[in-house]
Design an enzyme around this catalytic site. Sequence first.
Site, short mmCIF file in Angstrom:
data_model
loop_
_atom_site.label_atom_id
_atom_site.label_comp_id
_atom_site.label_asym_id
_atom_site.label_seq_id
_atom_site.Cartn_x
_atom_site.Cartn_y
_atom_site.Cartn_z
N LYS A 117 0.86 -1.20 0.00
CA LYS A 117 0.00 0.00 0.00
C LYS A 117 0.88 1.22 0.00
O LYS A 117 1.84 1.31 0.77
CB LYS A 117 -0.87 0.01 1.28
CG LYS A 117 -1.83 1.19 1.34
CD LYS A 117 -3.10 0.91 0.59
CE LYS A 117 -3.92 2.15 0.30
NZ LYS A 117 -3.50 2.85 -0.95
N GLN B 273 7.21 4.04 3.86
CA GLN B 273 5.81 3.61 3.91
C GLN B 273 5.65 2.33 4.74
O GLN B 273 4.62 2.13 5.39
CB GLN B 273 5.32 3.39 2.48
CG GLN B 273 3.82 3.43 2.33
CD GLN B 273 3.26 4.84 2.20
OE1 GLN B 273 3.79 5.66 1.48
NE2 GLN B 273 2.19 5.13 2.92
N LYS C 113 5.50 3.51 8.39
CA LYS C 113 4.31 4.35 8.57
C LYS C 113 3.06 3.49 8.63
O LYS C 113 2.21 3.63 9.52
CB LYS C 113 4.23 5.33 7.40
CG LYS C 113 3.07 6.29 7.46
CD LYS C 113 2.78 6.97 6.12
CE LYS C 113 4.00 7.66 5.54
NZ LYS C 113 3.64 8.58 4.42
N LYS D 37 5.53 2.03 -3.04
CA LYS D 37 5.39 3.35 -3.66
C LYS D 37 5.61 3.21 -5.14
O LYS D 37 6.29 2.26 -5.58
CB LYS D 37 6.42 4.32 -3.09
CG LYS D 37 6.02 5.77 -3.23
CD LYS D 37 5.04 6.16 -2.11
CE LYS D 37 4.56 7.57 -2.22
NZ LYS D 37 3.88 7.97 -0.97
N GLY E 97 -2.82 8.27 -4.22
CA GLY E 97 -2.18 9.49 -4.70
C GLY E 97 -0.94 9.87 -3.92
O GLY E 97 -0.64 9.30 -2.86
N ASP E 98 -0.21 10.82 -4.46
CA ASP E 98 0.91 11.49 -3.80
C ASP E 98 1.13 12.77 -4.62
O ASP E 98 0.20 13.23 -5.29
CB ASP E 98 2.16 10.58 -3.78
CG ASP E 98 3.26 11.08 -2.84
OD1 ASP E 98 3.14 10.88 -1.62
OD2 ASP E 98 4.24 11.70 -3.32
N THR F 11 -4.61 13.55 5.24
CA THR F 11 -3.20 13.70 5.59
C THR F 11 -2.99 15.01 6.36
O THR F 11 -2.36 15.04 7.42
CB THR F 11 -2.31 13.65 4.34
OG1 THR F 11 -2.69 12.51 3.57
CG2 THR F 11 -0.85 13.56 4.72
N ASN G 150 -2.47 19.15 -1.79
CA ASN G 150 -3.48 18.43 -1.00
C ASN G 150 -3.17 18.47 0.50
O ASN G 150 -4.02 18.82 1.32
CB ASN G 150 -3.57 16.99 -1.50
CG ASN G 150 -4.42 16.13 -0.60
OD1 ASN G 150 -3.91 15.45 0.29
ND2 ASN G 150 -5.73 16.19 -0.79
N SER H 43 -6.90 5.70 3.82
CA SER H 43 -6.95 4.79 2.67
C SER H 43 -7.33 3.38 3.13
O SER H 43 -8.12 2.69 2.47
CB SER H 43 -5.59 4.73 1.98
OG SER H 43 -5.41 5.81 1.10
#
Length: 445
Positions: free
Chosen positions: A90, A111, A114, A126, A165-166, A210, A241, A377
Amino acid sequence: MAENLIAIFDEVVARNPGETEFHQAAREVLESLGPVVAKHPEYASAEVVRRLCEPERQIIFRVPWTDDQGRVQLNRGFRVEFNSALGPYKGGLRFHPSVYLGIVKFLGFEQIFKNALTGLPIGGAKGGSDFDPKGKSDAEVMRFCQSFMTELYRYIGEYTDVPAGDIGVGGREIGYLFGHFKRITNRYESGVLTGKGLTWGGSQVRTEATGYGTVFFVAEMLAITGESFEGKRVVVSGSGNVAIYAIEKAQQLGGLVVACSDSNGYVFDEAGIDLDLLKEIKENRGRVSDYAQRRGSGVRHVKDGSIWDVPCDIALPCATQNELNGNDARHLAAAGCSIVAEGANMPSTPEAIEVMRGAGIRFAPGKAANAGGVATSALEMQQNASRDSWSFDHTESRLGEIMRSIHNRCLETAESYGQPNDYVAGANISGFTKVADAMLAMGLI
Ligand code: NDP
Ligand code: 2IT
Protein backbone atom coordinates in the site's frame (compact mmCIF):
# COMPACT_ATOMS: atom_id res chain seq x y z
CA MET A 1 24.93 3.60 14.47
CA ALA A 2 25.58 0.11 15.93
CA GLU A 3 28.42 -1.81 14.22
CA ASN A 4 26.29 -4.60 12.72
CA LEU A 5 23.89 -1.99 11.39
CA ILE A 6 26.73 0.01 9.80
CA ALA A 7 27.58 -3.10 7.77
CA ILE A 8 23.97 -3.33 6.62
CA PHE A 9 23.87 0.37 5.78
CA ASP A 10 27.09 0.05 3.73
CA GLU A 11 25.49 -2.82 1.85
CA VAL A 12 22.39 -0.68 1.12
CA VAL A 13 24.63 2.05 -0.34
CA ALA A 14 26.64 -0.43 -2.41
CA ARG A 15 23.56 -2.24 -3.75
CA ASN A 16 21.68 0.97 -4.59
CA PRO A 17 24.34 3.28 -6.02
CA GLY A 18 23.42 6.93 -6.51
CA GLU A 19 20.05 6.59 -4.77
CA THR A 20 20.80 9.26 -2.18
CA GLU A 21 17.25 9.76 -0.89
CA PHE A 22 16.94 6.03 -0.24
CA HIS A 23 20.28 6.03 1.60
CA GLN A 24 19.07 8.97 3.72
CA ALA A 25 15.80 7.25 4.65
CA ALA A 26 17.55 3.96 5.44
CA ARG A 27 20.20 5.65 7.59
CA GLU A 28 17.56 7.48 9.62
CA VAL A 29 15.76 4.23 10.47
CA LEU A 30 18.91 2.16 11.10
CA GLU A 31 20.23 4.84 13.45
CA SER A 32 17.24 4.16 15.72
CA LEU A 33 17.49 0.37 15.70
CA GLY A 34 20.66 -0.22 17.76
CA PRO A 35 18.89 -0.84 21.09
CA VAL A 36 16.27 -3.03 19.37
CA VAL A 37 18.69 -5.45 17.72
CA ALA A 38 20.73 -5.55 20.94
CA LYS A 39 17.63 -6.64 22.85
CA HIS A 40 16.39 -9.06 20.16
CA PRO A 41 19.20 -11.28 18.81
CA GLU A 42 16.56 -13.24 16.86
CA TYR A 43 16.25 -10.31 14.42
CA ALA A 44 19.97 -10.50 13.62
CA SER A 45 20.09 -14.27 13.18
CA ALA A 46 17.17 -14.15 10.76
CA GLU A 47 18.72 -11.14 8.95
CA VAL A 48 15.45 -9.23 9.33
CA VAL A 49 16.99 -5.78 8.89
CA ARG A 50 18.92 -6.77 5.77
CA ARG A 51 15.83 -8.34 4.25
CA LEU A 52 13.73 -5.26 5.10
CA CYS A 53 16.15 -3.03 3.20
CA GLU A 54 15.72 -5.05 0.01
CA PRO A 55 12.38 -4.51 -1.79
CA GLU A 56 10.36 -7.69 -2.36
CA ARG A 57 9.74 -6.65 -5.98
CA GLN A 58 10.68 -3.68 -8.20
CA ILE A 59 8.86 -2.96 -11.44
CA ILE A 60 10.13 -0.45 -14.02
CA PHE A 61 8.25 0.07 -17.28
CA ARG A 62 7.93 2.18 -20.41
CA VAL A 63 4.99 4.60 -20.60
CA PRO A 64 4.44 5.87 -24.16
CA TRP A 65 1.60 8.34 -24.85
CA THR A 66 0.65 10.99 -27.39
CA ASP A 67 0.33 14.70 -26.66
CA ASP A 68 -2.37 16.98 -28.06
CA GLN A 69 -0.25 17.64 -31.15
CA GLY A 70 -0.14 13.92 -31.87
CA ARG A 71 3.57 13.63 -31.00
CA VAL A 72 4.80 10.53 -29.22
CA GLN A 73 6.00 11.16 -25.66
CA LEU A 74 7.84 8.78 -23.40
CA ASN A 75 8.08 8.43 -19.63
CA ARG A 76 9.26 5.82 -17.18
CA GLY A 77 6.93 4.15 -14.68
CA PHE A 78 7.86 2.58 -11.34
CA ARG A 79 6.30 0.46 -8.64
CA VAL A 80 8.48 -0.70 -5.75
CA GLU A 81 6.64 -3.33 -3.71
CA PHE A 82 8.75 -3.14 -0.61
CA ASN A 83 7.21 -5.27 2.11
CA SER A 84 3.99 -7.28 2.45
CA ALA A 85 4.42 -8.82 5.91
CA LEU A 86 1.46 -6.92 7.37
CA GLY A 87 -0.90 -6.80 4.40
CA PRO A 88 -1.15 -6.05 0.69
CA TYR A 89 1.40 -3.50 -0.55
CA LYS A 90 0.00 0.00 0.00
CA GLY A 91 1.30 3.43 -0.90
CA GLY A 92 0.91 6.30 -3.30
CA LEU A 93 1.92 7.12 -6.86
CA ARG A 94 3.96 10.26 -7.51
CA PHE A 95 3.99 12.04 -10.88
CA HIS A 96 6.82 14.59 -10.87
CA PRO A 97 9.81 15.18 -13.19
CA SER A 98 12.22 14.45 -10.31
CA VAL A 99 10.96 10.87 -9.86
CA TYR A 100 13.57 8.12 -10.29
CA LEU A 101 14.19 4.80 -8.60
CA GLY A 102 15.92 6.37 -5.55
CA ILE A 103 12.89 8.57 -4.75
CA VAL A 104 10.43 5.72 -5.17
CA LYS A 105 12.55 3.47 -2.94
CA PHE A 106 12.89 6.07 -0.17
CA LEU A 107 9.14 6.61 -0.19
CA GLY A 108 8.40 2.87 -0.27
CA PHE A 109 10.81 2.22 2.59
CA GLU A 110 9.25 4.95 4.77
CA GLN A 111 5.81 3.61 3.91
CA ILE A 112 6.56 0.20 5.51
CA PHE A 113 7.02 1.70 8.97
CA LYS A 114 4.31 4.35 8.57
CA ASN A 115 1.76 1.75 7.58
CA ALA A 116 2.77 -0.47 10.48
CA LEU A 117 2.24 2.46 12.86
CA THR A 118 -1.36 2.90 11.73
CA GLY A 119 -2.18 -0.48 13.30
CA LEU A 120 -4.06 -1.43 10.11
CA PRO A 121 -3.27 -4.44 7.86
CA ILE A 122 -1.23 -2.82 5.08
CA GLY A 123 2.24 -3.49 3.69
CA GLY A 124 4.50 -0.82 2.15
CA ALA A 125 5.02 0.28 -1.47
CA LYS A 126 5.39 3.35 -3.66
CA GLY A 127 5.29 4.10 -7.35
CA GLY A 128 5.09 6.84 -9.89
CA SER A 129 6.62 8.36 -12.94
CA ASP A 130 8.85 11.20 -14.13
CA PHE A 131 5.77 12.51 -15.98
CA ASP A 132 5.00 16.18 -15.18
CA PRO A 133 1.24 16.87 -15.07
CA LYS A 134 1.94 20.63 -14.85
CA GLY A 135 0.86 22.43 -18.01
CA LYS A 136 -0.69 19.29 -19.55
CA SER A 137 -4.30 19.23 -20.74
CA ASP A 138 -6.85 16.91 -19.11
CA ALA A 139 -6.80 14.80 -22.28
CA GLU A 140 -3.01 14.42 -22.09
CA VAL A 141 -3.15 13.47 -18.41
CA MET A 142 -5.85 10.92 -19.25
CA ARG A 143 -3.83 9.34 -22.06
CA PHE A 144 -0.78 9.19 -19.84
CA CYS A 145 -2.76 7.56 -16.98
CA GLN A 146 -4.27 5.02 -19.37
CA SER A 147 -0.85 4.06 -20.71
CA PHE A 148 0.58 3.86 -17.18
CA MET A 149 -2.26 1.56 -16.06
CA THR A 150 -1.94 -0.59 -19.20
CA GLU A 151 1.27 -1.95 -17.65
CA LEU A 152 0.63 -1.45 -13.92
CA TYR A 153 -2.66 -3.41 -13.86
CA ARG A 154 -0.78 -6.75 -13.94
CA TYR A 155 0.79 -6.13 -10.56
CA ILE A 156 -2.01 -4.58 -8.49
CA GLY A 157 -5.23 -5.79 -6.89
CA GLU A 158 -7.29 -5.67 -3.71
CA TYR A 159 -5.22 -8.50 -2.18
CA THR A 160 -1.91 -7.67 -3.88
CA ASP A 161 -1.06 -3.99 -4.09
CA VAL A 162 -3.27 -0.94 -3.65
CA PRO A 163 -1.90 2.37 -5.01
CA ALA A 164 -3.23 5.86 -4.17
CA GLY A 165 -2.18 9.49 -4.70
CA ASP A 166 0.91 11.49 -3.80
CA ILE A 167 2.57 14.54 -5.41
CA GLY A 168 0.94 15.20 -8.81
CA VAL A 169 -1.64 12.44 -8.36
CA GLY A 170 -5.02 13.56 -7.01
CA GLY A 171 -8.68 12.82 -7.66
CA ARG A 172 -8.45 13.47 -11.41
CA GLU A 173 -5.58 11.01 -11.94
CA ILE A 174 -7.09 8.32 -9.68
CA GLY A 175 -10.30 8.59 -11.73
CA TYR A 176 -8.49 7.99 -15.03
CA LEU A 177 -6.41 5.17 -13.53
CA PHE A 178 -9.45 3.42 -12.03
CA GLY A 179 -11.52 3.83 -15.20
CA HIS A 180 -8.81 2.22 -17.29
CA PHE A 181 -8.21 -0.61 -14.80
CA LYS A 182 -11.93 -1.38 -14.85
CA ARG A 183 -12.02 -1.35 -18.63
CA ILE A 184 -9.05 -3.61 -19.30
CA THR A 185 -9.80 -6.12 -16.54
CA ASN A 186 -13.62 -6.06 -16.84
CA ARG A 187 -13.78 -5.95 -13.02
CA TYR A 188 -15.27 -3.31 -10.75
CA GLU A 189 -12.65 -3.97 -8.11
CA SER A 190 -13.13 -0.98 -5.80
CA GLY A 191 -10.36 -2.04 -3.43
CA VAL A 192 -7.63 -1.80 -6.12
CA LEU A 193 -7.03 1.95 -5.64
CA THR A 194 -7.81 4.43 -2.88
CA GLY A 195 -8.56 8.12 -3.10
CA LYS A 196 -11.54 7.40 -5.35
CA GLY A 197 -14.42 9.86 -5.82
CA LEU A 198 -17.17 9.83 -3.20
CA THR A 199 -19.83 8.59 -5.65
CA TRP A 200 -17.78 5.62 -6.89
CA GLY A 201 -16.24 3.91 -3.88
CA GLY A 202 -14.19 6.66 -2.26
CA SER A 203 -14.18 7.42 1.44
CA GLN A 204 -15.25 10.58 3.20
CA VAL A 205 -12.25 12.42 4.70
CA ARG A 206 -9.64 10.74 2.46
CA THR A 207 -9.01 14.05 0.65
CA GLU A 208 -8.56 15.89 3.94
CA ALA A 209 -6.93 13.05 5.87
CA THR A 210 -3.20 13.70 5.59
CA GLY A 211 -3.40 17.40 6.47
CA TYR A 212 -6.05 16.89 9.15
CA GLY A 213 -4.10 13.97 10.60
CA THR A 214 -0.90 15.99 10.86
CA VAL A 215 -2.75 18.71 12.77
CA PHE A 216 -4.43 16.13 15.03
CA PHE A 217 -0.96 14.74 15.79
CA VAL A 218 0.32 18.22 16.72
CA ALA A 219 -2.79 18.79 18.87
CA GLU A 220 -1.75 15.67 20.85
CA MET A 221 1.79 17.04 21.25
CA LEU A 222 0.41 20.39 22.44
CA ALA A 223 -1.97 18.72 24.88
CA ILE A 224 0.98 17.23 26.78
CA THR A 225 2.04 20.72 27.85
CA GLY A 226 -1.54 21.85 28.38
CA GLU A 227 -1.57 23.87 25.16
CA SER A 228 -3.69 23.98 22.00
CA PHE A 229 -3.62 25.60 18.53
CA GLU A 230 -5.57 28.56 19.91
CA GLY A 231 -3.60 31.73 19.15
CA LYS A 232 -0.56 29.92 17.73
CA ARG A 233 1.20 31.23 14.60
CA VAL A 234 1.56 28.46 12.06
CA VAL A 235 3.58 28.22 8.84
CA VAL A 236 2.65 25.50 6.32
CA SER A 237 4.85 24.90 3.28
CA GLY A 238 3.33 23.72 0.00
CA SER A 239 -0.17 24.50 -1.27
CA GLY A 240 -1.22 21.07 -2.50
CA ASN A 241 -3.48 18.43 -1.00
CA VAL A 242 -1.64 18.01 2.30
CA ALA A 243 -0.93 21.71 2.87
CA ILE A 244 -4.48 22.90 2.16
CA TYR A 245 -6.12 20.55 4.63
CA ALA A 246 -3.42 21.13 7.25
CA ILE A 247 -4.23 24.84 6.95
CA GLU A 248 -7.97 24.12 7.18
CA LYS A 249 -7.76 22.07 10.37
CA ALA A 250 -5.17 24.37 12.02
CA GLN A 251 -7.55 27.27 11.41
CA GLN A 252 -10.55 25.31 12.71
CA LEU A 253 -8.62 24.67 15.92
CA GLY A 254 -7.83 28.38 16.37
CA GLY A 255 -4.37 28.66 14.79
CA LEU A 256 -3.31 31.64 12.66
CA VAL A 257 -1.69 30.32 9.46
CA VAL A 258 0.45 33.14 8.06
CA ALA A 259 2.34 31.54 5.14
CA CYS A 260 2.25 28.82 2.49
CA SER A 261 4.21 28.15 -0.70
CA ASP A 262 4.81 26.37 -3.99
CA SER A 263 7.97 25.61 -5.92
CA ASN A 264 8.17 29.25 -7.13
CA GLY A 265 8.10 30.97 -3.73
CA TYR A 266 6.00 31.64 -0.65
CA VAL A 267 3.25 34.04 0.39
CA PHE A 268 3.20 35.81 3.73
CA ASP A 269 -0.25 36.93 4.85
CA GLU A 270 -0.17 38.50 8.32
CA ALA A 271 -3.98 38.52 8.59
CA GLY A 272 -4.07 34.75 8.05
CA ILE A 273 -4.39 32.75 4.82
CA ASP A 274 -7.80 33.14 3.15
CA LEU A 275 -8.40 29.45 2.54
CA ASP A 276 -11.48 29.85 0.30
CA LEU A 277 -9.41 32.00 -2.04
CA LEU A 278 -6.43 29.64 -1.94
CA LYS A 279 -8.68 26.64 -2.68
CA GLU A 280 -10.34 28.42 -5.58
CA ILE A 281 -6.95 29.28 -7.09
CA LYS A 282 -5.59 25.74 -6.63
CA GLU A 283 -8.75 24.16 -8.06
CA ASN A 284 -7.95 26.05 -11.27
CA ARG A 285 -4.33 24.89 -11.02
CA GLY A 286 -3.10 28.42 -10.18
CA ARG A 287 -0.04 29.49 -8.17
CA VAL A 288 0.47 31.13 -4.78
CA SER A 289 1.66 34.23 -6.68
CA ASP A 290 -1.92 34.49 -8.01
CA TYR A 291 -3.09 34.36 -4.40
CA ALA A 292 -0.89 37.33 -3.46
CA GLN A 293 -2.14 39.28 -6.46
CA ARG A 294 -5.83 38.57 -5.79
CA ARG A 295 -5.61 39.17 -2.03
CA GLY A 296 -4.01 42.60 -2.49
CA SER A 297 -1.98 44.74 -0.10
CA GLY A 298 -0.69 43.30 3.14
CA VAL A 299 0.34 40.09 1.39
CA ARG A 300 3.84 39.52 0.13
CA HIS A 301 4.96 36.99 -2.46
CA VAL A 302 8.62 36.11 -1.89
CA LYS A 303 10.33 34.38 -4.81
CA ASP A 304 13.82 33.85 -3.53
CA GLY A 305 13.99 32.98 0.09
CA SER A 306 12.90 30.36 2.51
CA ILE A 307 9.40 30.11 3.97
CA TRP A 308 11.09 29.06 7.21
CA ASP A 309 12.31 32.66 7.64
CA VAL A 310 8.73 33.52 8.63
CA PRO A 311 8.52 33.48 12.45
CA CYS A 312 6.07 30.93 13.85
CA ASP A 313 5.25 28.75 16.85
CA ILE A 314 4.47 25.67 14.77
CA ALA A 315 6.04 24.72 11.42
CA LEU A 316 4.38 22.13 9.16
CA PRO A 317 6.51 21.22 6.11
CA CYS A 318 3.94 19.81 3.66
CA ALA A 319 5.64 20.09 0.23
CA THR A 320 8.51 17.71 -0.55
CA GLN A 321 11.69 15.97 0.62
CA ASN A 322 14.63 17.97 1.98
CA GLU A 323 12.78 21.30 1.87
CA LEU A 324 13.86 22.29 5.42
CA ASN A 325 17.62 22.38 5.94
CA GLY A 326 19.99 23.10 8.83
CA ASN A 327 19.89 26.86 8.29
CA ASP A 328 16.11 26.85 8.16
CA ALA A 329 16.03 24.93 11.43
CA ARG A 330 18.35 27.49 13.02
CA HIS A 331 16.04 30.31 11.88
CA LEU A 332 12.99 28.51 13.26
CA ALA A 333 14.73 27.94 16.61
CA ALA A 334 15.89 31.57 16.83
CA ALA A 335 12.33 32.77 16.15
CA GLY A 336 10.98 30.65 19.02
CA CYS A 337 9.32 27.86 17.04
CA SER A 338 8.55 24.99 19.43
CA ILE A 339 7.08 22.25 17.20
CA VAL A 340 7.93 20.97 13.73
CA ALA A 341 5.67 18.21 12.36
CA GLU A 342 6.20 16.70 8.91
CA GLY A 343 3.11 16.56 6.68
CA ALA A 344 5.42 15.72 3.76
CA ASN A 345 7.70 12.68 3.49
CA MET A 346 11.26 13.38 4.73
CA PRO A 347 11.05 17.19 4.32
CA SER A 348 13.71 17.80 6.98
CA THR A 349 17.37 17.15 6.17
CA PRO A 350 19.42 15.12 8.68
CA GLU A 351 21.21 18.34 9.69
CA ALA A 352 17.89 20.09 10.30
CA ILE A 353 16.79 17.25 12.60
CA GLU A 354 20.08 17.50 14.48
CA VAL A 355 19.67 21.26 14.91
CA MET A 356 16.06 20.90 16.10
CA ARG A 357 17.12 18.26 18.64
CA GLY A 358 19.86 20.54 19.96
CA ALA A 359 17.51 23.53 20.15
CA GLY A 360 14.79 21.63 22.01
CA ILE A 361 12.24 21.91 19.18
CA ARG A 362 9.77 19.03 19.45
CA PHE A 363 9.93 17.16 16.15
CA ALA A 364 7.35 14.75 14.71
CA PRO A 365 8.68 12.69 11.75
CA GLY A 366 6.50 12.18 8.68
CA LYS A 367 6.08 8.46 9.13
CA ALA A 368 4.09 9.24 12.29
CA ALA A 369 2.68 12.72 11.63
CA ASN A 370 1.46 12.18 8.05
CA ALA A 371 0.16 8.61 8.52
CA GLY A 372 -3.45 9.86 8.54
CA GLY A 373 -3.63 9.76 4.74
CA VAL A 374 -2.72 6.12 4.34
CA ALA A 375 -4.71 5.20 7.46
CA THR A 376 -7.83 6.67 5.87
CA SER A 377 -6.95 4.79 2.67
CA ALA A 378 -7.10 1.63 4.78
CA LEU A 379 -10.51 2.76 6.06
CA GLU A 380 -11.55 3.19 2.41
CA MET A 381 -10.44 -0.42 1.79
CA GLN A 382 -12.56 -1.54 4.77
CA GLN A 383 -15.62 0.24 3.37
CA ASN A 384 -15.00 -1.24 -0.09
CA ALA A 385 -14.63 -4.76 1.33
CA SER A 386 -17.97 -4.50 3.12
CA ARG A 387 -19.63 -2.48 0.32
CA ASP A 388 -20.43 0.19 2.86
CA SER A 389 -19.82 3.90 3.19
CA TRP A 390 -19.41 5.79 6.43
CA SER A 391 -20.36 9.35 7.34
CA PHE A 392 -17.85 12.20 7.40
CA ASP A 393 -18.10 12.54 11.19
CA HIS A 394 -17.62 8.84 11.84
CA THR A 395 -14.61 8.65 9.51
CA GLU A 396 -13.04 11.80 10.92
CA SER A 397 -13.41 10.50 14.45
CA ARG A 398 -11.75 7.20 13.41
CA LEU A 399 -8.89 9.26 11.95
CA GLY A 400 -8.60 11.25 15.18
CA GLU A 401 -8.41 8.03 17.24
CA ILE A 402 -5.77 6.56 14.92
CA MET A 403 -3.58 9.68 15.15
CA ARG A 404 -3.90 9.70 18.96
CA SER A 405 -2.91 6.07 19.14
CA ILE A 406 0.11 6.59 16.81
CA HIS A 407 1.19 9.55 18.94
CA ASN A 408 0.89 7.57 22.17
CA ARG A 409 2.59 4.49 20.73
CA CYS A 410 5.57 6.60 19.63
CA LEU A 411 5.94 8.11 23.09
CA GLU A 412 5.49 4.80 24.93
CA THR A 413 8.01 3.02 22.71
CA ALA A 414 10.56 5.83 23.01
CA GLU A 415 10.16 5.76 26.79
CA SER A 416 10.56 1.99 26.99
CA TYR A 417 13.81 2.18 25.01
CA GLY A 418 15.20 4.91 27.31
CA GLN A 419 14.70 7.79 24.86
CA PRO A 420 11.77 9.71 26.37
CA ASN A 421 9.97 12.24 24.11
CA ASP A 422 11.96 11.17 21.03
CA TYR A 423 9.28 10.74 18.37
CA VAL A 424 11.86 9.65 15.77
CA ALA A 425 13.08 6.72 17.88
CA GLY A 426 9.53 5.89 18.94
CA ALA A 427 8.17 5.82 15.37
CA ASN A 428 11.08 3.86 13.90
CA ILE A 429 11.27 1.27 16.67
CA SER A 430 7.53 0.76 16.98
CA GLY A 431 7.03 0.45 13.20
CA PHE A 432 10.05 -1.82 12.82
CA THR A 433 9.21 -4.30 15.59
CA LYS A 434 5.71 -4.85 14.27
CA VAL A 435 6.98 -5.69 10.77
CA ALA A 436 9.98 -7.65 12.05
CA ASP A 437 7.83 -9.89 14.26
CA ALA A 438 5.50 -10.64 11.35
CA MET A 439 8.49 -11.48 9.12
CA LEU A 440 9.91 -13.81 11.78
CA ALA A 441 6.57 -15.57 12.17
CA MET A 442 6.30 -16.18 8.41
CA GLY A 443 9.67 -17.89 7.99
CA LEU A 444 12.26 -17.02 5.37
CA ILE A 445 10.39 -14.80 2.89
P1 NDP B 1 0.49 17.90 -4.24
O1 NDP B 1 0.98 17.55 -5.58
O2 NDP B 1 -0.96 18.06 -4.00
O3 NDP B 1 1.20 19.23 -3.74
C1 NDP B 1 2.58 19.33 -3.62
C2 NDP B 1 2.94 20.71 -3.13
O4 NDP B 1 4.32 20.74 -2.82
C3 NDP B 1 2.72 21.78 -4.19
O5 NDP B 1 2.42 23.00 -3.58
C4 NDP B 1 4.08 21.82 -4.89
O6 NDP B 1 4.36 23.04 -5.54
C5 NDP B 1 5.00 21.63 -3.71
N1 NDP B 1 6.24 21.00 -4.20
C6 NDP B 1 6.36 19.80 -4.80
N2 NDP B 1 7.62 19.58 -5.16
C7 NDP B 1 8.29 20.67 -4.78
C8 NDP B 1 9.66 21.05 -4.87
N3 NDP B 1 10.56 20.24 -5.46
N4 NDP B 1 10.02 22.24 -4.34
C9 NDP B 1 9.10 23.05 -3.75
N5 NDP B 1 7.80 22.74 -3.64
C10 NDP B 1 7.41 21.58 -4.15
O7 NDP B 1 1.10 16.78 -3.28
P2 NDP B 1 0.66 16.36 -1.80
O8 NDP B 1 0.16 17.54 -1.06
O9 NDP B 1 -0.20 15.17 -1.90
O10 NDP B 1 2.05 15.89 -1.19
C11 NDP B 1 2.90 16.74 -0.44
C12 NDP B 1 3.83 15.92 0.43
O11 NDP B 1 3.06 15.12 1.34
C13 NDP B 1 4.73 14.92 -0.32
O12 NDP B 1 5.94 14.80 0.39
C14 NDP B 1 3.95 13.61 -0.19
O13 NDP B 1 4.81 12.50 -0.33
C15 NDP B 1 3.42 13.75 1.22
N6 NDP B 1 2.28 12.93 1.57
C16 NDP B 1 1.14 12.95 0.82
C17 NDP B 1 0.06 12.19 1.19
C18 NDP B 1 -1.24 12.22 0.46
O14 NDP B 1 -2.17 11.57 0.91
N7 NDP B 1 -1.37 12.97 -0.62
C19 NDP B 1 0.11 11.30 2.37
C20 NDP B 1 1.34 11.42 3.14
C21 NDP B 1 2.37 12.19 2.72
P3 NDP B 1 4.29 23.11 -7.15
O15 NDP B 1 2.84 23.17 -7.47
O16 NDP B 1 5.03 24.37 -7.49
O17 NDP B 1 4.98 21.90 -7.68
O1 2IT C 1 2.90 8.99 1.57
C1 2IT C 1 1.76 8.51 1.77
O2 2IT C 1 1.46 7.96 2.83
C2 2IT C 1 0.76 8.63 0.70
N1 2IT C 1 1.05 9.23 -0.34
C3 2IT C 1 -0.59 8.01 0.86
C4 2IT C 1 -0.56 6.56 0.49
C5 2IT C 1 -1.90 5.88 0.46
O3 2IT C 1 -1.88 4.70 0.07
O4 2IT C 1 -2.93 6.44 0.81
